[in-house]
Enzyme design. Structure first.
Site, PDB file in Angstrom:
ATOM      1  N   LYS A   1       4.625  -5.801   1.819  1.00 39.43           N
ATOM      2  CA  LYS A   1       5.760  -5.037   2.333  1.00 39.43           C
ATOM      3  C   LYS A   1       5.636  -4.839   3.839  1.00 39.43           C
ATOM      4  O   LYS A   1       4.528  -4.640   4.339  1.00 39.43           O
ATOM      5  CB  LYS A   1       5.767  -3.646   1.685  1.00 39.43           C
ATOM      6  CG  LYS A   1       6.787  -3.494   0.582  1.00 39.43           C
ATOM      7  CD  LYS A   1       6.659  -2.163  -0.120  1.00 39.43           C
ATOM      8  CE  LYS A   1       7.129  -0.989   0.715  1.00 39.43           C
ATOM      9  NZ  LYS A   1       7.437   0.201  -0.115  1.00 39.43           N
TER      10      LYS A   1
ATOM     11  N   LYS B   1      -4.187   8.727  -1.546  1.00 41.49           N
ATOM     12  CA  LYS B   1      -4.422   9.418  -0.271  1.00 41.49           C
ATOM     13  C   LYS B   1      -5.745  10.166  -0.266  1.00 41.49           C
ATOM     14  O   LYS B   1      -6.370  10.299   0.775  1.00 41.49           O
ATOM     15  CB  LYS B   1      -3.279  10.393   0.037  1.00 41.49           C
ATOM     16  CG  LYS B   1      -2.000   9.705   0.476  1.00 41.49           C
ATOM     17  CD  LYS B   1      -1.084  10.685   1.185  1.00 41.49           C
ATOM     18  CE  LYS B   1       0.201  10.025   1.637  1.00 41.49           C
ATOM     19  NZ  LYS B   1       1.139  10.974   2.241  1.00 41.49           N
TER      20      LYS B   1
ATOM     21  N   LYS C   1       4.141   0.176   8.592  1.00 36.22           N
ATOM     22  CA  LYS C   1       3.667   0.579   9.917  1.00 36.22           C
ATOM     23  C   LYS C   1       2.165   0.334  10.052  1.00 36.22           C
ATOM     24  O   LYS C   1       1.651   0.214  11.141  1.00 36.22           O
ATOM     25  CB  LYS C   1       4.008   2.032  10.208  1.00 36.22           C
ATOM     26  CG  LYS C   1       3.528   2.997   9.168  1.00 36.22           C
ATOM     27  CD  LYS C   1       4.154   4.365   9.412  1.00 36.22           C
ATOM     28  CE  LYS C   1       4.038   5.211   8.172  1.00 36.22           C
ATOM     29  NZ  LYS C   1       5.193   6.008   7.880  1.00 36.22           N
TER      30      LYS C   1
HETATM   31  P1  AMP Z   1       7.142   5.385   4.798  1.00 30.26           P
HETATM   32  O1  AMP Z   1       7.228   4.826   6.161  1.00 30.26           O
HETATM   33  O2  AMP Z   1       6.259   4.580   3.898  1.00 30.26           O
HETATM   34  O3  AMP Z   1       6.879   6.863   4.758  1.00 30.26           O
HETATM   35  O4  AMP Z   1       8.584   5.207   4.152  1.00 30.26           O
HETATM   36  C1  AMP Z   1       9.749   5.874   4.553  1.00 30.26           C
HETATM   37  C2  AMP Z   1      10.902   5.350   3.712  1.00 30.26           C
HETATM   38  O5  AMP Z   1      11.137   3.944   3.979  1.00 30.26           O
HETATM   39  C3  AMP Z   1      10.650   5.440   2.199  1.00 30.26           C
HETATM   40  O6  AMP Z   1      11.863   5.771   1.527  1.00 30.26           O
HETATM   41  C4  AMP Z   1      10.199   4.040   1.827  1.00 30.26           C
HETATM   42  O7  AMP Z   1      10.457   3.725   0.482  1.00 30.26           O
HETATM   43  C5  AMP Z   1      11.032   3.166   2.785  1.00 30.26           C
HETATM   44  N1  AMP Z   1      10.315   1.916   3.102  1.00 30.26           N
HETATM   45  C6  AMP Z   1       9.100   1.807   3.687  1.00 30.26           C
HETATM   46  N2  AMP Z   1       8.735   0.512   3.850  1.00 30.26           N
HETATM   47  C7  AMP Z   1       9.754  -0.234   3.333  1.00 30.26           C
HETATM   48  C8  AMP Z   1       9.993  -1.651   3.200  1.00 30.26           C
HETATM   49  N3  AMP Z   1       9.124  -2.559   3.645  1.00 30.26           N
HETATM   50  N4  AMP Z   1      11.151  -2.060   2.626  1.00 30.26           N
HETATM   51  C9  AMP Z   1      12.057  -1.146   2.198  1.00 30.26           C
HETATM   52  N5  AMP Z   1      11.902   0.195   2.299  1.00 30.26           N
HETATM   53  C10 AMP Z   1      10.769   0.665   2.850  1.00 30.26           C
END
Ligand code: AMP
Ligand code: TRP
Length: 347
Positions: free
Chosen positions: A217, A136, A220
């Site tokens: 993965k 970051k 967003k």
């Molecule tokens: P983030 O949007 O990256 O802040 O993630 C929020 C939560 O969603 C965290 O616990 C991540 O590990 C989970 N997460 C984000 N992207 C994925 C994905 N493609 N598959 C599974 N879990 C995810």
């Protein structure tokens, strides 16, 4: 706590401890940043749904971590709006405010207070090793000192509720390690005051991949709108995204994430949506078309009740429910904070 009592006690409103920090029903705590984006399928299957499930067997506390969101520059009002939106989503996915505590971090001041104590037992070198900080800080022009000390606020969030279990995604593994290390260090200096938490990193659905580039993965920040399915998508949009999902040229349905990432991702999603297993699901298909259609249908079915509740929940109801959560959270947090102050021996 190693034993899962499987208790379905509904008396989660009271503090279920028999002595300091020993929870009768294991306590779960997790946090999510209010970023303003509607969660995608990966967030739901990999994170939010696990929290909902854990409500069955544990005493859940779920926090919208708005102070963490401030560690990178934000516009005035942005975080507040995103917080309300995130609360609506969490209630809609099934975080039950009768059973669990749902609240906003900044409303319970003990989080900031305990974070200072955590900083005092965290080494500079420990924080410097955090890969998320490295990533970051390279990506941002303004690097705040809060971005650096972020894991100490996260440790405070967790230990403030005598937490046993912390369900998080794989990306938070290192932060959980630091939370464990600093709570152990605090205890060795000041006595057995804090519960040392354990990470719960789900394996099933932990990596939902992008529908257009199944090597990455679902995220967003993906370039392709078609690759990411979100809770804001209509049924038609979901159907279209699955129809156009990238697979491969040999028409063979097998669960093999290495050689067949696209097809395996569809099987993982189908399995997660139906709560079955992707390998067994593969046996039901010989062609990609029906697999795509059924996966889309399963996701639409899974999202339908959530989207309905999202539309029904008005701001006043969400705000009121957060207020109830806040009071219950503060009651627990102030107890632990008092224990910490006494252990340290402040005036
Ligand atoms: P983030 O949007 O990256 O802040 O993630 C929020 C939560 O969603 C965290 O616990 C991540 O590990 C989970 N997460 C984000 N992207 C994925 C994905 N493609 N598959 C599974 N879990 C995810
Ligand atoms: N750092 C976590 C994330 O970015 C969010 C978070 C803050 C958290 N405090 C927490 C998660 C406490 C679990 C427990 O996803």
């Amino acid at each position: 706590m190693s034993t899962d009592s499987g208790s379905t006690s509904t008396d989660t409103g009271s503090v279920s401890t028999d002595s300091v920090g020993a929870n009768i029903v294991p306590r779960t705590f997790s946090g999510i940043q209010p970023t303003g984006d509607v969660p995608h399928l990966g967030n739901y299957i990999g994170a939010l749904r696990n929290w909902v499930d854990l409500q069955e067997s544990t005493d859940g506390i779920y926090c919208i971590v708005d102070l963490h969101a401030l560690s990178v520059p934000r516009e005035p009002g942005e975080v507040g709006r995103a917080t309300l939106q995130m609360a609506r989503v969490m209630l809609a996915v099934g975080i039950d405010p009768q059973r669990s505590i749902l609240f906003v971090q900044s409303r319970v001041r003990e989080h900031s207070e305990l974070a200072w104590f955590m900083q005092c037992v965290t080494a500079f070198g420990e924080l410097r090793r955090m890969t998320q900080f490295k990533d970051k800080s390279e990506a941002n022009e303004f690097v705040s000192s809060a971005l650096f000390t972020y894991p100490t606020l996260m440790a405070a969030d967790i230990v403030l509720y005598d937490t046993d279990i912390v369900p998080v995604g794989d990306d938070q593994r290192q932060h959980l390690e630091i939370a464990r290390d600093v709570s152990q260090r605090f205890n060795s200096r000041f006595g057995e005051v804090l519960v040392v938490p354990e990470a719960r990193i789900a394996e099933v659905g932990a990596r939902i991949m992008d529908l257009q580039s199944p090597g990455n993965k679902m995220s967003k920040s993906s370039d392709s709108i078609l690759g990411t399915v979100t809770l804001a998508d209509t049924e038609d949009e979901i159907a279209r995204k699955f129809k156009r999902a990238v697979t491969d040229n040999d028409a063979d349905v097998r669960f093999d994430p290495v050689t067949k990432p696209g097809v395996s991702n569809l099987l993982s999603i189908l399995g997660a949506a139906k709560r079955t297993d992707p390998v067994t699901e593969a046996e039901n298909y010989t062609q990609y078309g029906p697999l795509k259609a059924d996966t889309a249908e399963a996701v639409i079915e899974m999202f339908r009740p959530i989207q309905k509740r999202m539309a029904e929940l008005d701001d006043a109801t969400v705000t009121e429910l957060l207020g109830v959560g806040e009071d219950r959270a503060r009651e627990k947090a102030s107890e632990v904070m008092e224990r910490v102050r006494r252990a340290v021996g402040l005036f």
